[in-house]
Design a protein around this motif. Structure first.
Motif, PDB file in Angstrom:
ATOM      1  N   ASP A   1       1.072 -15.419  -1.665  1.00 16.46           N
ATOM      2  CA  ASP A   1       1.991 -14.572  -2.423  1.00 16.46           C
ATOM      3  C   ASP A   1       3.403 -14.855  -1.928  1.00 16.46           C
ATOM      4  OD1 ASP A   1       3.528 -12.485  -3.510  1.00 16.46           O
ATOM      5  OD2 ASP A   1       1.913 -11.031  -3.310  1.00 16.46           O
ATOM      6  N   GLU A   2       4.308 -15.099  -2.841  1.00 15.22           N
ATOM      7  CA  GLU A   2       5.692 -15.433  -2.491  1.00 15.22           C
ATOM      8  C   GLU A   2       6.479 -14.241  -1.937  1.00 15.22           C
ATOM      9  OE1 GLU A   2       7.247 -18.465  -2.356  1.00 15.22           O
ATOM     10  OE2 GLU A   2       5.201 -19.183  -2.660  1.00 15.22           O
ATOM     11  N   LYS A   3       5.892 -13.035  -1.966  1.00 15.98           N
ATOM     12  CA  LYS A   3       6.578 -11.870  -1.397  1.00 15.98           C
ATOM     13  C   LYS A   3       6.913 -12.083   0.075  1.00 15.98           C
ATOM     14  CE  LYS A   3       4.286  -8.031  -2.359  1.00 15.98           C
ATOM     15  NZ  LYS A   3       3.639  -6.851  -2.856  1.00 15.98           N
ATOM     16  N   VAL A   4       6.197 -12.969   0.726  1.00 20.85           N
ATOM     17  CA  VAL A   4       6.468 -13.221   2.135  1.00 20.85           C
ATOM     18  C   VAL A   4       7.926 -13.642   2.346  1.00 20.85           C
ATOM     19  CG1 VAL A   4       5.783 -15.664   2.236  1.00 20.85           C
ATOM     20  CG2 VAL A   4       5.530 -14.221   4.254  1.00 20.85           C
ATOM     21  N   ASN A   5       8.503 -14.317   1.376  1.00 20.04           N
ATOM     22  CA  ASN A   5       9.893 -14.762   1.505  1.00 20.04           C
ATOM     23  C   ASN A   5      10.841 -13.583   1.619  1.00 20.04           C
ATOM     24  OD1 ASN A   5       9.057 -17.450   1.343  1.00 20.04           O
ATOM     25  ND2 ASN A   5       9.219 -17.456  -0.885  1.00 20.04           N
ATOM     26  N   LYS A   6      10.609 -12.531   0.845  1.00 19.08           N
ATOM     27  CA  LYS A   6      11.454 -11.335   0.899  1.00 19.08           C
ATOM     28  C   LYS A   6      11.280 -10.632   2.248  1.00 19.08           C
ATOM     29  CE  LYS A   6      14.331  -8.618  -1.180  1.00 19.08           C
ATOM     30  NZ  LYS A   6      15.672  -9.111  -1.496  1.00 19.08           N
ATOM     31  N   ALA A   7      10.044 -10.511   2.705  1.00 24.93           N
ATOM     32  CA  ALA A   7       9.782  -9.880   3.998  1.00 24.93           C
ATOM     33  C   ALA A   7      10.488 -10.653   5.114  1.00 24.93           C
ATOM     34  CB  ALA A   7       8.283  -9.800   4.258  1.00 24.93           C
ATOM     35  N   MET A   8      10.425 -11.956   5.053  1.00 27.43           N
ATOM     36  CA  MET A   8      11.072 -12.771   6.088  1.00 27.43           C
ATOM     37  C   MET A   8      12.597 -12.647   6.021  1.00 27.43           C
ATOM     38  SD  MET A   8       8.552 -16.085   6.102  1.00 27.43           S
ATOM     39  CE  MET A   8       9.654 -17.054   7.114  1.00 27.43           C
ATOM     40  N   GLU A   9      13.148 -12.651   4.827  1.00 20.82           N
ATOM     41  CA  GLU A   9      14.597 -12.516   4.647  1.00 20.82           C
ATOM     42  C   GLU A   9      15.100 -11.189   5.225  1.00 20.82           C
ATOM     43  OE1 GLU A   9      17.402 -11.288   0.900  1.00 20.82           O
ATOM     44  OE2 GLU A   9      15.804 -12.736   0.501  1.00 20.82           O
TER      45      GLU A   9
ATOM     46  N   SER B   1       0.853  -1.182   0.000  1.00 16.97           N
ATOM     47  CA  SER B   1       0.000   0.000   0.000  1.00 16.97           C
ATOM     48  C   SER B   1       0.884   1.224   0.000  1.00 16.97           C
ATOM     49  CB  SER B   1      -0.900   0.005   1.233  1.00 16.97           C
ATOM     50  OG  SER B   1      -0.120  -0.038   2.394  1.00 16.97           O
ATOM     51  N   GLY B   2       0.358   2.282  -0.515  1.00 18.55           N
ATOM     52  CA  GLY B   2       1.134   3.511  -0.564  1.00 18.55           C
ATOM     53  C   GLY B   2       1.969   3.566  -1.823  1.00 18.55           C
ATOM     54  N   VAL B   3       2.436   4.742  -2.127  1.00 15.03           N
ATOM     55  CA  VAL B   3       3.236   4.953  -3.313  1.00 15.03           C
ATOM     56  C   VAL B   3       4.551   5.574  -2.883  1.00 15.03           C
ATOM     57  CG1 VAL B   3       3.373   6.217  -5.494  1.00 15.03           C
ATOM     58  CG2 VAL B   3       1.188   5.298  -4.728  1.00 15.03           C
ATOM     59  N   VAL B   4       5.633   5.043  -3.400  1.00 17.30           N
ATOM     60  CA  VAL B   4       6.951   5.581  -3.104  1.00 17.30           C
ATOM     61  C   VAL B   4       7.417   6.359  -4.319  1.00 17.30           C
ATOM     62  CG1 VAL B   4       9.316   4.989  -2.518  1.00 17.30           C
ATOM     63  CG2 VAL B   4       7.457   3.620  -1.612  1.00 17.30           C
ATOM     64  N   LYS B   5       7.918   7.553  -4.097  1.00 15.21           N
ATOM     65  CA  LYS B   5       8.407   8.379  -5.197  1.00 15.21           C
ATOM     66  C   LYS B   5       9.721   7.811  -5.714  1.00 15.21           C
ATOM     67  CE  LYS B   5       6.176  12.535  -3.602  1.00 15.21           C
ATOM     68  NZ  LYS B   5       6.319  13.889  -3.135  1.00 15.21           N
ATOM     69  N   SER B   6       9.904   7.817  -7.017  1.00 15.86           N
ATOM     70  CA  SER B   6      11.140   7.319  -7.607  1.00 15.86           C
ATOM     71  C   SER B   6      12.241   8.362  -7.462  1.00 15.86           C
ATOM     72  CB  SER B   6      10.911   6.974  -9.075  1.00 15.86           C
ATOM     73  OG  SER B   6      10.493   8.111  -9.776  1.00 15.86           O
ATOM     74  N   GLU B   7      13.480   7.919  -7.695  1.00 14.83           N
ATOM     75  CA  GLU B   7      14.648   8.793  -7.577  1.00 14.83           C
ATOM     76  C   GLU B   7      14.749   9.430  -6.200  1.00 14.83           C
ATOM     77  OE1 GLU B   7      17.056   8.945  -9.965  1.00 14.83           O
ATOM     78  OE2 GLU B   7      15.817   7.432 -10.935  1.00 14.83           O
TER      79      GLU B   7
ATOM     80  N   GLY C   1       6.100  -6.985   2.351  1.00 19.35           N
ATOM     81  CA  GLY C   1       5.173  -8.007   2.817  1.00 19.35           C
ATOM     82  C   GLY C   1       4.097  -8.306   1.794  1.00 19.35           C
ATOM     83  N   ARG C   2       3.309  -9.292   2.107  1.00 20.26           N
ATOM     84  CA  ARG C   2       2.241  -9.685   1.187  1.00 20.26           C
ATOM     85  C   ARG C   2       0.884  -9.303   1.746  1.00 20.26           C
ATOM     86  NH1 ARG C   2       2.292 -16.241   1.784  1.00 20.26           N
ATOM     87  NH2 ARG C   2       1.965 -16.330   4.043  1.00 20.26           N
ATOM     88  N   SER C   3      -0.056  -9.139   0.841  1.00 21.48           N
ATOM     89  CA  SER C   3      -1.431  -8.868   1.245  1.00 21.48           C
ATOM     90  C   SER C   3      -2.400  -9.834   0.568  1.00 21.48           C
ATOM     91  CB  SER C   3      -1.815  -7.416   0.933  1.00 21.48           C
ATOM     92  OG  SER C   3      -1.659  -7.159  -0.440  1.00 21.48           O
ATOM     93  N   GLU C   4      -1.858 -10.724  -0.243  1.00 19.45           N
ATOM     94  CA  GLU C   4      -2.672 -11.738  -0.903  1.00 19.45           C
ATOM     95  C   GLU C   4      -2.189 -13.120  -0.475  1.00 19.45           C
ATOM     96  OE1 GLU C   4      -2.821 -11.158  -5.135  1.00 19.45           O
ATOM     97  OE2 GLU C   4      -3.133  -9.006  -4.907  1.00 19.45           O
ATOM     98  N   ALA C   5      -3.119 -14.014  -0.284  1.00 23.20           N
ATOM     99  CA  ALA C   5      -2.793 -15.375   0.153  1.00 23.20           C
ATOM    100  C   ALA C   5      -1.802 -16.039  -0.800  1.00 23.20           C
ATOM    101  CB  ALA C   5      -4.066 -16.210   0.238  1.00 23.20           C
TER     102      ALA C   5
END
Length: 159
Positions: free
Chosen positions: A91-99, A3-9, A85-89
């Motif tokens: 979702d493999e993004k959980v691995n990055k959050a855990m790492e 959620s949210g938007v991060v500005k580039s650069e 982190g992940r917000s969908e069941a």
């Protein structure tokens, strides 16, 4: 990021992150976990409400005053989850959050020998200058390292 938007650069000033988080705690504005979440939200200009800070309100003094895991580290892990982190069941993004959470954990434990609030504050009286000063230090350490990890992962410049 969920959620949210991060500005580039974007470039992040790590010293400002640390000092701001310490100030929030020192001034009594926020406890450790709340201060870390607030400074990360603000410095990375996340387009989410301050209600996210309320999610961190139960973690100070080792999870609700129980003396378990340091609130600063839990706030840092929450902040990492905002980005990785992940917000969908399933979702493999959980691995990055855990790492990245383990990386933050290992950083803090390596620097302070423990994550347990009871051990970190052994021999201190809750609310004394010694205790507050140590918590301010931990809050700043975690906020700075969390910002460093996020910046590295998003290829942001450091000031």
């Amino acid at each position: 990021m969920n959620s949210g938007v991060v500005k580039s650069e974007k470039s992040i000033n790590l010293e400002k992150v640390r000092v701001t988080a310490e100030q929030y705690y020192r001034n009594g504005d926020f406890y450790c976990s709340e201060a870390v979440v607030k400074v990360i939200k603000d410095e990375f200009e996340l387009d989410i409400t301050d209600e996210i800070i309320s999610m961190a309100s139960g973690f100070p003094v080792g999870i609700g005053g129980s003396g378990c895991t340091c609130g600063a580290i839990t706030g840092g892990i929450m902040a990492l989850g905002l980005f990785f982190g992940r917000s969908e069941a399933k979702d493999e993004k959980v691995n990055k959050a855990m790492e990245l959470s383990k990386e933050l954990h290992d950083f803090f434990k390596g620097k302070n020998n423990s994550l347990c609030c009871r051990i970190l504050t052994k021999g201190m009286t809750l609310g004394t200058k010694e205790h507050i000063d140590q918590c301010i230090l931990f809050t700043g350490q975690v906020a700075e390292e969390t910002a460093r990890i996020i910046s590295r992962e998003l290829n942001y410049k450091l000031k």
